[in-house]
Design an enzyme around this catalytic site. Structure first.
Site, mmCIF file in Angstrom:
data_model
loop_
_atom_site.group_PDB
_atom_site.id
_atom_site.type_symbol
_atom_site.label_atom_id
_atom_site.label_comp_id
_atom_site.label_asym_id
_atom_site.label_seq_id
_atom_site.Cartn_x
_atom_site.Cartn_y
_atom_site.Cartn_z
ATOM 1 N N CYS A 164 2.492 -7.817 15.911
ATOM 2 C CA CYS A 164 3.809 -7.466 16.197
ATOM 3 C C CYS A 164 4.674 -8.083 16.498
ATOM 4 C CB CYS A 164 4.341 -6.063 17.693
ATOM 5 S SG CYS A 164 2.807 -5.171 17.676
ATOM 6 N N CYS A 184 2.499 -10.464 21.051
ATOM 7 C CA CYS A 184 1.052 -9.575 20.077
ATOM 8 C C CYS A 184 2.005 -10.293 19.024
ATOM 9 C CB CYS A 184 1.139 -8.541 20.135
ATOM 10 S SG CYS A 184 0.522 -7.894 18.362
ATOM 11 N N CYS A 217 -3.230 -5.827 22.543
ATOM 12 C CA CYS A 217 -2.129 -4.967 21.890
ATOM 13 C C CYS A 217 -2.063 -4.063 21.698
ATOM 14 C CB CYS A 217 -1.757 -6.208 20.153
ATOM 15 S SG CYS A 217 0.148 -4.903 19.658
ATOM 16 N N HIS A 263 0.639 -1.737 -0.158
ATOM 17 C CA HIS A 263 0.085 0.521 -0.021
ATOM 18 C C HIS A 263 0.887 1.094 -0.176
ATOM 19 C CE1 HIS A 263 0.675 0.310 4.751
ATOM 20 N NE2 HIS A 263 0.122 -0.601 4.859
ATOM 21 N N HIS A 316 -1.533 -3.096 18.150
ATOM 22 C CA HIS A 316 -2.683 -3.050 17.220
ATOM 23 C C HIS A 316 -4.121 -3.103 17.774
ATOM 24 C CE1 HIS A 316 1.054 -5.148 14.881
ATOM 25 N NE2 HIS A 316 0.249 -4.272 13.808
ATOM 26 N N HIS A 364 3.664 1.713 2.260
ATOM 27 C CA HIS A 364 5.138 0.710 2.002
ATOM 28 C C HIS A 364 5.953 1.478 0.761
ATOM 29 C CE1 HIS A 364 2.341 -2.653 2.891
ATOM 30 N NE2 HIS A 364 3.209 -2.158 3.978
ATOM 31 N N LYS A 395 -3.664 5.137 10.901
ATOM 32 C CA LYS A 395 -3.134 4.778 9.952
ATOM 33 C C LYS A 395 -3.544 3.646 9.420
ATOM 34 C CE LYS A 395 1.221 1.442 10.773
ATOM 35 N NZ LYS A 395 0.746 0.187 10.715
HETATM 36 N N1 MSP Z 1 8.438 -6.390 8.229
HETATM 37 C C1 MSP Z 1 9.443 -5.930 9.264
HETATM 38 C C2 MSP Z 1 10.028 -5.171 8.552
HETATM 39 C C3 MSP Z 1 11.728 -5.919 8.974
HETATM 40 S S1 MSP Z 1 12.715 -5.015 8.671
HETATM 41 C C4 MSP Z 1 13.788 -6.130 9.266
HETATM 42 C C5 MSP Z 1 7.873 -5.099 9.013
HETATM 43 N N2 MSP Z 1 6.928 -4.943 8.172
HETATM 44 S S2 MSP Z 1 5.852 -4.361 7.986
HETATM 45 O O1 MSP Z 1 4.956 -4.508 6.465
HETATM 46 O O2 MSP Z 1 5.012 -4.484 8.531
HETATM 47 O O3 MSP Z 1 6.420 -2.772 7.737
HETATM 48 C C6 MSP Z 1 7.280 -2.206 6.976
HETATM 49 C C7 MSP Z 1 7.482 -1.066 6.929
HETATM 50 O O4 MSP Z 1 6.152 -0.329 6.150
HETATM 51 C C8 MSP Z 1 7.260 -0.166 8.042
HETATM 52 O O5 MSP Z 1 8.630 0.653 8.384
HETATM 53 C C9 MSP Z 1 5.613 0.733 8.650
HETATM 54 O O6 MSP Z 1 6.542 1.381 9.631
HETATM 55 C C10 MSP Z 1 5.866 0.923 7.224
HETATM 56 N N3 MSP Z 1 5.058 0.802 6.722
HETATM 57 C C11 MSP Z 1 3.125 0.692 6.986
HETATM 58 N N4 MSP Z 1 2.695 1.354 7.155
HETATM 59 C C12 MSP Z 1 2.379 2.635 7.362
HETATM 60 C C13 MSP Z 1 1.709 3.712 6.737
HETATM 61 N N5 MSP Z 1 0.570 3.948 6.854
HETATM 62 N N6 MSP Z 1 2.775 4.486 6.627
HETATM 63 C C14 MSP Z 1 4.220 4.978 6.535
HETATM 64 N N7 MSP Z 1 4.602 4.289 6.555
HETATM 65 C C15 MSP Z 1 4.262 2.224 7.162
HETATM 66 O O7 MSP Z 1 7.492 -4.351 9.932
#
Ligand code: MSP
Length: 506
Positions: free
Chosen positions: A130, A127, A144, A19, A147, A22, A295
């Site tokens: 997380c 959790c 959590c 999304h 979440h 990411h 978020k």
């Molecule tokens: N797999 C772990 C990261 C491991 S790194 C060794 C993880 N993955 S995640 O897919 O949940 O999130 C990855 C990144 O996307 C995180 O930095 C997270 O903050 C970012 N984002 C997910 N949703 C977001 C927003 N809505 N806004 C900005 N970044 C966000 O955590």
């Protein structure tokens, strides 16, 4: 080859599809990677997917497939999205790859042999979303804190990583290297957490099998974060290519969201220290992109797919919006309306308009042939100031300020045209003056294309072509390329459709 420069994004969980949250981190990392390439650096830019752990195992079960099948499918979605957004990552790592398993096992054995891992019994609150344990006092309502979903009580014989032994070393590290966590507010948060005391944490699981087995006790798999963080080392040759590893490690930038700052700025440097490796040079944590103040999440059903926005705004419009709109640090709210108005104001009206009118006037008044820029025109100092500001703001990853500096330069050229009115000069046959004005504006456009390349690569490349410059824009090198007067004269311009067609919102 230039200086090594290594930048990473987090590796994304494959329980979810990509999304704009990411994409935000990945586009920022891409802009930085492209920027460093313009300086001639030898850039490694890593992204990838995080595929082990309970969360993924459960996502696969819900869909009636094996975790590997599930990971294969979703990982591909990330790959496609990065291709769509013209992300120039040099590698894409998946934690289920054999190269990663081998590297993680070498690393685990090293940390174990160094005496920083021991067996213990753990009982606590976990959790799954997380993939993290919480202390009793961190949970008030059985949910959590991140979440807001029910937390599970688990009891296991686990191996523990002796994080508590690293408190002083971490504090020392951050005292010696204040730039190692940015921005400043995040550094304070990390220091506060470390000073509050560090607890050993469980780094293995027996309750699940979807993970990397510990090399000295195969009945345990590594805790998913212990496995995931190590991707950054696997990708640059840990355990397989020492010369390559030493060349790129320690990493220059880990770009992460604020939710995973602790993992990157506390656990990860301690894990590296335990293996005798250097901690990251900088962990830069950004805020969340919020939608309607919340978020994005699967449960809130408010996720926006990058492809949907690219359809309307194009790749450049997408990349530009997120970098120009939100400071890389605090949270920011996404709104479609503000995306449209920013696109129209900055790209269609300011940048696109300058390109369009300068190219069209060059065709009309100069037979399409570019006149030379003056050695000392009024736009020269504007271009020099813009370059300095862009350099400074890239150094602090302040993308909105980078964008503003470029927009100011474009604005200065537009104002200069309004003031000089070349169409009137042409009518009164002051040809020399027309040439002077357009020569300076064309040179400004050349510099704008270069400065904007990391953010809006397609428009920059296209403008370069329309300016009739026959070298490849990607081969240009700073600081020389930004010098006023370096642009060729006598080339043949091509005017064409608007670079950024105006958008109407219905
Ligand atoms: N797999 C772990 C990261 C491991 S790194 C060794 C993880 N993955 S995640 O897919 O949940 O999130 C990855 C990144 O996307 C995180 O930095 C997270 O903050 C970012 N984002 C997910 N949703 C977001 C927003 N809505 N806004 C900005 N970044 C966000 O955590």
């Amino acid at each position: 080859m230039g200086s090594p420069f290594y930048v990473t994004t987090p590796i994304y969980y494959v329980n979810d599809v990509p999304h704009i949250g990411h994409a935000y981190t990945t586009v920022a990392a891409d802009a930085l990677a492209r920027w460093r390439r313009l300086w001639g650096d030898d850039v490694v830019f890593l992204t990838g997917t995080d595929e082990h752990g309970l969360k993924i195992q459960r996502a696969a079960e819900e869909h009636g497939v094996t975790p590997k099948e599930w990971a294969d499918k979703t990982s591909e979605r990330f790959r496609e999205t990065w291709e769509l957004l013209e992300i120039t990552n040099t590698d894409f790592i998946r934690t289920t790859e054999p190269r990663h398993k081998m590297a993680v096992q070498k690393f685990l054995q090293r940390v174990y042999d160094n005496g920083f891992i021991e067996l213990n019994t753990y009982e606590g609150l976990y959790c799954v979303a997380c993939e993290a344990y919480y202390a009793d006092d961190e949970i008030s309502d059985g949910n959590c804190p991140v979440h807001k979903r029910p937390i599970e009580r688990v009891r296991e014989d686990n191996y523990f990583f002796k994080l508590s032994e690293f408190q002083n070393r971490l504090l020392q590290h951050y005292t010696d290297h204040p730039e190692a966590v940015q921005p400043e507010s995040r550094r304070n948060e990390v220091l506060g957490f470390i000073k509050g005391g560090l607890r050993d944490f469980s780094m293995s699981r027996t309750s699940i099998s979807w993970g990397i087995p510990l090399p000295w006790d195969e009945s345990h798999v590594a805790y998913v974060w212990f496995d995931a963080l190590f991707n950054y080392c696997t990708a640059v040759g840990y355990g397989t290519d020492e010369a390559q590893f030493n060349k790129y490690w320690p990493v220059n930038y880990h770009l992460v969201g604020k939710d995973i700052l602790r993992f990157h700025a506390v656990f990860w440097p301690a894990m590296l220290m335990a293996a005798g490796e250097a901690p990251p040079q900088c962990v830069f944590a950004h805020g969340f992109l919020l939608v309607g103040g919340e978020k994005m999440s699967k449960t809130a059903l408010n996720q926006i797919a990058p492809a949907d926005l690219v359809k309307q705004f194009g790749v450049d419009g997408f990349r530009y919006h997120f970098l120009a709109d939100q400071r890389f640090g605090p949270d920011g709210d996404f709104s479609f309306e503000s995306m449209v108005s920013r696109y129209n104001a900055d790209l269609a009206n300011n940048y696109g308009n300058l390109a369009q009118r300068v190219l069209a006037m060059t065709e009309r008044y100069c037979g399409g042939e570019t006149p030379a820029a003056r050695a000392d025109g009024p736009l020269k100092s504007a271009a020099e100031q813009a370059f300095i500001a862009v350099v400074e703001n890239f150094a602090s990853l302040d993308f909105p300020e980078v964008s503003s500096a470029i927009a100011r330069l474009i604005g200065a050229a537009n104002a200069y045209i309004e003031e000089q009115e070349p169409w009137k000069l042409y009518k009164s046959e002051e040809t020399e003056k027309v040439f002077t004005v357009l020569g300076d504006c064309l040179e400004t456009l050349r510099i704008v294309a270069l400065l904007a390349l990391p953010i809006i690569p397609n428009a920059s490349t296209e403008l370069w072509r329309r300016l009739g410059i026959d070298t490849d824009i990607d081969q240009e090198r700073f600081p020389e390329a930004a010098q006023w007067g370096r642009g060729p004269s006598g080339t043949q311009v091509i005017s064409g459709d608007p670079l950024f067609p105006r958008l109407e919102v219905s």
